[in-house]
Design an enzyme around this catalytic site. Structure first.
Site, mmCIF file in Angstrom:
data_model
loop_
_atom_site.group_PDB
_atom_site.id
_atom_site.type_symbol
_atom_site.label_atom_id
_atom_site.label_comp_id
_atom_site.label_asym_id
_atom_site.label_seq_id
_atom_site.Cartn_x
_atom_site.Cartn_y
_atom_site.Cartn_z
ATOM 1 N N ASN A 102 0.822 -1.202 0.000
ATOM 2 C CA ASN A 102 0.000 0.000 0.000
ATOM 3 C C ASN A 102 0.865 1.265 0.000
ATOM 4 O OD1 ASN A 102 -2.437 1.515 0.165
ATOM 5 N ND2 ASN A 102 -3.349 -0.093 1.420
ATOM 6 N N HIS A 142 23.969 0.360 11.980
ATOM 7 C CA HIS A 142 25.236 1.002 12.348
ATOM 8 C C HIS A 142 25.770 0.377 13.643
ATOM 9 C CE1 HIS A 142 24.330 4.154 9.404
ATOM 10 N NE2 HIS A 142 23.094 4.081 9.858
ATOM 11 N N GLY A 193 -0.302 -1.389 9.255
ATOM 12 C CA GLY A 193 0.067 -0.002 8.970
ATOM 13 C C GLY A 193 1.062 0.576 9.959
#
Length: 158
Positions: free
Chosen positions: A58, A88, A115
């Site tokens: 989406n 990192h 989402g």
């Protein structure tokens, strides 16, 4: 070149599905049949991303593909999902030296990522698993479970 392809993809209109598919074919390392990706998509390179058939991604997703991102078949990825492979060093002096590295991400067939979820470097999500909206996935998730939270944890079997 990848950023030019992304700019063109992200500028397509709603009726330009064939053009979007062509642009994604040129951008991504591998793309199965009937894949749908809604703009805006952001990524580093594109060629490190493989997406299986019938997957739906989406709007407004970010995939930092410094290493491979392997997305299986029939995966559902909701808006604003972020998948990161770049990481990192924890040691500040080493990090300041500019050292960075990347760890691959794998999402199994049939998974659903809710989402705004964030998938961190080196994580694998098992097939058919569901990641709740807003979750931060820092560790591997087994197949056939619902996982949610920050950090994401298994809530129950599916």
């Amino acid at each position: 070149m990848s950023q030019d392809l992304l700019a063109r993809f992200n500028a397509t209109g709603t009726a330009d599905e064939a053009e979007r598919t062509d642009l994604l074919g040129a951008l991504l390392g591998q793309m199965g049949e009937s894949v749908v990706i809604k703009p805006v998509l952001r990524c580093d390179y594109g060629y490190n991303i493989s997406i299986g058939a019938r997957t739906f991604i989406n709007y407004d997703c970010t995939f930092l593909d410094c290493s491979t991102i392997a997305i299986g078949e029939e995966v559902q990825i909701a808006p604003n999902v972020q998948i990161y492979t770049a990481t990192h060093p924890l040691d500040a002096a080493t990090r300041r030296s500019g050292v960075e590295y990347a760890l691959p991400v794998r999402i199994g067939d049939g998974a659903w990522i809710g989402g705004g979820a964030i998938v961190c470097p080196g994580v694998s999500i098992g097939e058919n698993s569901v990641i709740g909206a807003g979750s931060v996935v820092t560790k591997d998730i087994p197949p056939n479970v619902l996982a949610a939270g920050n950090p994401a944890r298994v809530i129950r079997q599916l």
